[in-house]
Write a protein that holds these residues in place. Structure first.
Motif, short mmCIF file in Angstrom:
data_model
loop_
_atom_site.label_atom_id
_atom_site.label_comp_id
_atom_site.label_asym_id
_atom_site.label_seq_id
_atom_site.Cartn_x
_atom_site.Cartn_y
_atom_site.Cartn_z
N ALA A 103 0.60 -1.26 0.34
CA ALA A 103 0.06 -0.17 -0.29
C ALA A 103 0.85 1.08 0.33
CB ALA A 103 -0.71 0.03 1.48
N LEU A 104 1.65 1.46 0.58
CA LEU A 104 2.78 2.56 0.85
C LEU A 104 3.72 2.53 -0.35
CD1 LEU A 104 4.00 1.95 3.61
CD2 LEU A 104 2.99 3.80 3.45
N LYS A 105 3.92 1.56 -1.50
CA LYS A 105 4.42 1.75 -2.42
C LYS A 105 3.48 2.14 -2.99
CE LYS A 105 7.69 -1.99 -1.42
NZ LYS A 105 8.26 -3.00 -2.51
N LYS A 106 2.50 2.17 -3.42
CA LYS A 106 0.95 2.58 -4.08
C LYS A 106 0.41 4.01 -4.02
CE LYS A 106 -0.43 -2.49 -6.41
NZ LYS A 106 -1.07 -3.35 -6.40
N GLY A 107 0.32 4.00 -2.81
CA GLY A 107 -0.49 4.73 -2.38
C GLY A 107 -1.53 4.53 -1.52
N VAL B 162 5.64 9.20 0.97
CA VAL B 162 4.64 8.80 1.90
C VAL B 162 3.32 8.81 2.21
CG1 VAL B 162 5.12 6.89 3.75
CG2 VAL B 162 7.12 7.57 2.35
N ASN B 163 2.71 8.40 2.10
CA ASN B 163 1.31 8.19 2.70
C ASN B 163 0.84 8.26 3.97
OD1 ASN B 163 -1.58 7.57 3.79
ND2 ASN B 163 -2.42 6.73 1.64
N LEU B 164 1.21 9.17 5.02
CA LEU B 164 1.64 9.15 6.35
C LEU B 164 0.51 7.92 6.99
CD1 LEU B 164 3.54 12.63 7.59
CD2 LEU B 164 4.04 10.09 7.00
N ASN B 165 -0.88 7.87 6.41
CA ASN B 165 -2.36 7.55 7.19
C ASN B 165 -1.58 6.20 7.13
OD1 ASN B 165 -3.67 9.54 8.09
ND2 ASN B 165 -4.50 9.56 6.29
N LEU B 166 -0.87 5.52 6.64
CA LEU B 166 -0.77 4.45 6.13
C LEU B 166 0.40 4.04 6.91
CD1 LEU B 166 -1.28 3.54 1.88
CD2 LEU B 166 -2.08 2.61 3.87
N LEU B 167 1.32 4.82 6.62
CA LEU B 167 2.36 4.49 7.79
C LEU B 167 1.84 4.10 9.34
CD1 LEU B 167 5.22 3.51 7.79
CD2 LEU B 167 5.90 6.12 7.52
N ILE B 168 1.14 4.89 9.88
CA ILE B 168 0.86 4.94 11.37
C ILE B 168 -0.20 4.28 11.25
CG2 ILE B 168 -0.49 6.17 12.88
CD1 ILE B 168 0.47 8.74 11.27
N ASP B 169 -1.33 3.70 10.12
CA ASP B 169 -2.18 2.73 10.48
C ASP B 169 -0.79 1.16 10.52
OD1 ASP B 169 -3.80 3.72 9.82
OD2 ASP B 169 -3.84 3.44 8.26
N LEU B 170 0.20 0.58 10.22
CA LEU B 170 1.18 0.27 9.81
C LEU B 170 1.38 0.17 11.39
CD1 LEU B 170 2.76 -2.28 9.40
CD2 LEU B 170 4.43 -0.26 8.33
N LEU B 171 2.27 1.17 11.64
CA LEU B 171 2.25 1.45 13.10
C LEU B 171 1.81 0.73 14.19
CD1 LEU B 171 4.92 2.51 15.29
CD2 LEU B 171 3.94 4.79 15.24
N GLU B 172 0.22 1.49 14.30
CA GLU B 172 -0.50 0.88 14.99
C GLU B 172 -0.85 -0.67 15.27
OE1 GLU B 172 -3.15 4.94 14.83
OE2 GLU B 172 -4.11 4.00 13.85
N HIS B 173 -1.17 -0.71 14.25
CA HIS B 173 -1.39 -2.47 13.96
C HIS B 173 0.20 -3.10 14.29
CE1 HIS B 173 -1.29 -6.46 12.05
NE2 HIS B 173 -2.56 -5.73 12.50
#
Length: 143
Positions: free
Chosen positions: A56-60, A103-114
């Protein structure tokens, strides 16, 4: 590297440390008298999320969940460790080679939260089964 990237990588290392600390037989453990999957099945979710969020991070944008860890591999300690290391390195390489502004920061934060949400679950497994914790967890979470 940006603070959020460092925190993501720290959480990925902590997960690896936990799985390296436990033995292969612990991958079969469940929480008694509670709805629960196994510690091995937790690894499936963690590894799949890492792979899916990297995609997802690669695709945005989010493009669905998939996991390269097969059901018969959930309980193979060396395979689980290898997949955790591989996914951490892949995320590290992506973050290191990508401008954080792209980087889509929402996705990065979602990864961290997960990842951190699974830490909470793994803490419950460790307490319930009296497994103890690796030093890195004692330092980070005071468990």
């Amino acid at each position: 590297m940006d603070t959020i990237c460092k925190r993501v990588l720290q959480s990925l290392h902590l997960t690896e440390d936990f799985y390296k600390y436990i033995s292969e037989s612990h991958l079969n453990l469940k929480l008694n008298n509670l709805p629960s999957n196994t510690i091995g099945e937790q690894a499936y979710c963690i590894i799949g999320a890492r792979e899916s969020y990297l995609n997802a991070l690669k695709k945005g944008e989010w493009s669905g969940f998939s996991c390269s860890l097969f059901k018969n591999e959930y309980y193979d300690h060396s395979i689980v460790i290898n997949k955790l290391e591989e996914t951490r390195k892949n995320i590290h390489n992506f973050l290191e080679g990508t401008c954080i502004d792209n980087v889509n920061l929402n996705l990065l934060i979602d990864l961290l939260e997960h990842e951190v949400q699974h830490h909470g679950q793994l803490i419950r497994y460790a307490y319930a089964s009296k497994l103890g914790f690796p030093n890195s967890w004692n330092t980070r979470y005071t468990v």
